[in-house]
Design a protein around this motif. Structure first.
Motif, mmCIF file in Angstrom:
data_model
loop_
_atom_site.group_PDB
_atom_site.id
_atom_site.type_symbol
_atom_site.label_atom_id
_atom_site.label_comp_id
_atom_site.label_asym_id
_atom_site.label_seq_id
_atom_site.Cartn_x
_atom_site.Cartn_y
_atom_site.Cartn_z
ATOM 1 N N ALA A 148 0.828 -1.204 0.000
ATOM 2 C CA ALA A 148 0.000 0.000 0.000
ATOM 3 C C ALA A 148 0.864 1.256 0.000
ATOM 4 O O ALA A 148 0.535 2.246 -0.675
ATOM 5 N N THR A 149 1.956 1.228 0.743
ATOM 6 C CA THR A 149 2.859 2.380 0.784
ATOM 7 C C THR A 149 3.358 2.722 -0.611
ATOM 8 O O THR A 149 3.369 3.893 -1.021
ATOM 9 N N HIS A 150 3.767 1.708 -1.357
ATOM 10 C CA HIS A 150 4.292 1.976 -2.697
ATOM 11 C C HIS A 150 3.173 2.356 -3.661
ATOM 12 O O HIS A 150 3.379 3.195 -4.552
ATOM 13 N N LEU A 151 1.998 1.765 -3.490
ATOM 14 C CA LEU A 151 0.878 2.151 -4.346
ATOM 15 C C LEU A 151 0.537 3.626 -4.148
ATOM 16 O O LEU A 151 0.237 4.341 -5.111
ATOM 17 N N GLU A 152 0.599 4.106 -2.915
ATOM 18 C CA GLU A 152 0.364 5.530 -2.663
ATOM 19 C C GLU A 152 1.449 6.371 -3.327
ATOM 20 O O GLU A 152 1.172 7.439 -3.881
ATOM 21 N N ALA A 153 2.691 5.887 -3.287
ATOM 22 C CA ALA A 153 3.782 6.612 -3.942
ATOM 23 C C ALA A 153 3.574 6.675 -5.459
ATOM 24 O O ALA A 153 4.034 7.614 -6.117
ATOM 25 N N LEU A 154 2.876 5.676 -5.990
ATOM 26 C CA LEU A 154 2.569 5.647 -7.417
ATOM 27 C C LEU A 154 1.322 6.469 -7.760
ATOM 28 O O LEU A 154 0.869 6.454 -8.905
ATOM 29 N N GLY A 155 0.776 7.157 -6.774
ATOM 30 C CA GLY A 155 -0.326 8.080 -7.029
ATOM 31 C C GLY A 155 -1.704 7.590 -6.659
ATOM 32 O O GLY A 155 -2.701 8.265 -6.953
ATOM 33 N N CYS A 156 -1.803 6.440 -5.978
ATOM 34 C CA CYS A 156 -3.112 5.878 -5.653
ATOM 35 C C CYS A 156 -3.656 6.455 -4.347
ATOM 36 O O CYS A 156 -2.913 6.642 -3.387
ATOM 37 N N ASP A 157 -4.950 6.706 -4.331
ATOM 38 C CA ASP A 157 -5.643 7.144 -3.128
ATOM 39 C C ASP A 157 -6.287 5.917 -2.490
ATOM 40 O O ASP A 157 -7.236 5.350 -3.029
ATOM 41 N N LEU A 158 -5.779 5.503 -1.328
ATOM 42 C CA LEU A 158 -6.251 4.277 -0.679
ATOM 43 C C LEU A 158 -7.116 4.558 0.547
ATOM 44 O O LEU A 158 -7.291 3.685 1.402
ATOM 45 N N ARG A 159 -7.662 5.742 0.630
ATOM 46 C CA ARG A 159 -8.529 6.077 1.766
ATOM 47 C C ARG A 159 -9.899 5.422 1.562
ATOM 48 O O ARG A 159 -10.855 6.023 1.099
ATOM 49 N N ASP A 160 -9.946 4.154 1.916
ATOM 50 C CA ASP A 160 -11.109 3.327 1.627
ATOM 51 C C ASP A 160 -11.044 2.111 2.549
ATOM 52 O O ASP A 160 -9.952 1.642 2.883
ATOM 53 N N GLU A 161 -12.199 1.560 2.938
ATOM 54 C CA GLU A 161 -12.201 0.379 3.794
ATOM 55 C C GLU A 161 -11.552 -0.822 3.113
ATOM 56 O O GLU A 161 -11.042 -1.721 3.776
ATOM 57 N N LEU A 162 -11.576 -0.851 1.787
ATOM 58 C CA LEU A 162 -10.933 -1.949 1.057
ATOM 59 C C LEU A 162 -9.431 -1.754 0.912
ATOM 60 O O LEU A 162 -8.728 -2.667 0.502
ATOM 61 N N TRP A 163 -8.936 -0.554 1.194
ATOM 62 C CA TRP A 163 -7.522 -0.241 1.131
ATOM 63 C C TRP A 163 -7.001 -0.614 -0.257
ATOM 64 O O TRP A 163 -7.609 -0.300 -1.255
ATOM 65 N N SER A 164 -5.866 -1.291 -0.354
ATOM 66 C CA SER A 164 -5.282 -1.593 -1.665
ATOM 67 C C SER A 164 -6.153 -2.530 -2.483
ATOM 68 O O SER A 164 -6.046 -2.569 -3.713
ATOM 69 N N ALA A 165 -7.051 -3.288 -1.839
ATOM 70 C CA ALA A 165 -7.896 -4.231 -2.570
ATOM 71 C C ALA A 165 -8.855 -3.527 -3.520
ATOM 72 O O ALA A 165 -9.318 -4.133 -4.491
ATOM 73 N N LYS A 166 -9.156 -2.252 -3.283
ATOM 74 C CA LYS A 166 -10.070 -1.566 -4.204
ATOM 75 C C LYS A 166 -9.443 -1.409 -5.591
ATOM 76 O O LYS A 166 -10.147 -1.301 -6.599
ATOM 77 N N LEU A 167 -8.111 -1.416 -5.653
ATOM 78 C CA LEU A 167 -7.449 -1.282 -6.943
ATOM 79 C C LEU A 167 -7.590 -2.536 -7.794
ATOM 80 O O LEU A 167 -7.337 -2.499 -8.997
ATOM 81 N N LEU A 168 -8.009 -3.647 -7.191
ATOM 82 C CA LEU A 168 -8.233 -4.853 -7.975
ATOM 83 C C LEU A 168 -9.328 -4.638 -9.015
ATOM 84 O O LEU A 168 -9.315 -5.267 -10.079
ATOM 85 N N PHE A 169 -10.288 -3.743 -8.735
ATOM 86 C CA PHE A 169 -11.294 -3.428 -9.758
ATOM 87 C C PHE A 169 -11.148 -2.023 -10.316
ATOM 88 O O PHE A 169 -11.700 -1.725 -11.365
ATOM 89 N N GLU A 170 -10.392 -1.148 -9.652
ATOM 90 C CA GLU A 170 -10.228 0.206 -10.171
ATOM 91 C C GLU A 170 -9.003 0.377 -11.061
ATOM 92 O O GLU A 170 -9.059 1.077 -12.073
ATOM 93 N N ASN A 171 -7.895 -0.276 -10.694
ATOM 94 C CA ASN A 171 -6.646 -0.073 -11.438
ATOM 95 C C ASN A 171 -5.690 -1.234 -11.196
ATOM 96 O O ASN A 171 -4.640 -1.075 -10.570
ATOM 97 N N PRO A 172 -6.027 -2.420 -11.673
ATOM 98 C CA PRO A 172 -5.168 -3.579 -11.405
ATOM 99 C C PRO A 172 -3.752 -3.441 -11.963
ATOM 100 O O PRO A 172 -2.806 -3.997 -11.403
#
Length: 294
Positions: free
Chosen positions: A18-42
């Motif tokens: 998650a730390t690196h995903l945030e560094a890559l520009g992802c907003d992880l402020r979500d209850e699913l955290w990094s898992a939300k990217l599985l459908f938003e931006n895999p």
């Protein structure tokens, strides 16, 4: 599902996904955290895995930490879609591994506390008993066990009851290998106050368990915690050393990759054979570990 590490080498894990995903520009402020990217931006998850392999990691830990069936259903996703997303977490890591030319896939099994999204993964303050935890974990466990992952990474476990639940699930699936790592409150106890030594004893000598240890824990406690583990290889991947200021919603302190890498040498010398980083650690932290242990 099989993984047998080389007994003469240290296995280098990845760092905070998650730390690196945030560094890559992802907003992880979500209850699913990094898992939300599985459908938003895999694609960005796959890139994060590639970056950790490039930094020297031997292992990619999948984006399934918070990807449970109940969490996806709570967000309005159908169970079949949830199943496909959990499988996708392994597929993305596998694609990155293949492009990198080799590596191990550890399918993350996050704790029940991660689903609660209230900090219980650090306290073990649960509303389910051992039987309830077995039933809660089983659906995701069964899906991940059928994938091409090399092992399950049962991580950030704060509860003795949850550790017993994991031990029961391992008995149900004799073809599965796993490591089990605990979130700890100090140099002796896991989140719910149980002695780490008592938790580690649940898995000592189990041939399915490739390592027992700690993660998402202060690096200053790691050497002490290592001394309480016996009967299994040891895995450690603590946080960066920064502290979370809950009142002001920010991290404080310094995350120095050089110091982290030097500490990794001490953890290896104390007995750890799987070493990486958790929250707030980056590809640079993993690169420093690789350099120190080369």
């Amino acid at each position: 599902m099989s993984f047998q590490p080389n007994e003469t080498d240290v296995v280098i894990l990845d760092g905070g996904l998650a730390t690196h995903l945030e560094a890559l520009g992802c907003d992880l402020r979500d209850e699913l955290w990094s898992a939300k990217l599985l459908f938003e931006n895999p694609a960005v998850i796959r890139q994060a895995h590639l970056d950790y392999f490039a930094a020297g990691a031997d292992v990619a830990t999948t984006a399934s930490y918070q990807a449970s069936f109940p969490a996806f259903v709570r967000r309005g996703r159908a169970r079949e879609e949830a199943r496909a997303l959990i499988q996708l977490s392994v597929e993305l890591a596998t694609e990155a591994r293949d492009e990198a030319g080799g590596g191990v896939i550890a399918a993350s099994v996050g704790p029940y506390g991660a689903y609660l999204a209230n900090g219980a993964e650090y306290t073990g303050d649960y509303d389910l008993d051992e039987d309830g935890l077995v039933e809660w974990h089983r659906p995701r466990w069964e899906v991940l066990a059928e994938t091409e992952a090399d092992l399950l990474a049962c991580e950030t476990i704060p509860s003795y009851a949850e550790a017993r639940a994991i031990a029961r699930l391992l008995e149900e699936t004799p073809n599965v290998n796993a490591w089990v790592s605990f979130s700890c409150r100090d140099g002796d106890h896991i989140g719910d106050g149980t002695r780490l030594a008592d938790c580690a004893a649940l898995f000592a000598g189990n041939p399915q368990v490739v390592a027992v240890g700690i993660n998402c824990t202060a690096p200053s406690d790691v050497k002490s915690l290592i001394s309480h583990i016996s009967g299994s290889p040891i895995v450690v991947y603590p946080n960066s050393g920064e502290n979370w200021d809950a009142e002001n919603h920010r991290w404080t302190g310094v995350a120095d990759p050089v110091e982290f890498g030097a500490a990794a040498r001490e953890w290896r010398d104390a007995g750890a054979s799987f070493i990486g980083g958790c929250c707030r650690t980056t590809p640079e932290h993993i690169r420093r570990i690789r350099d120190e242990l080369a």
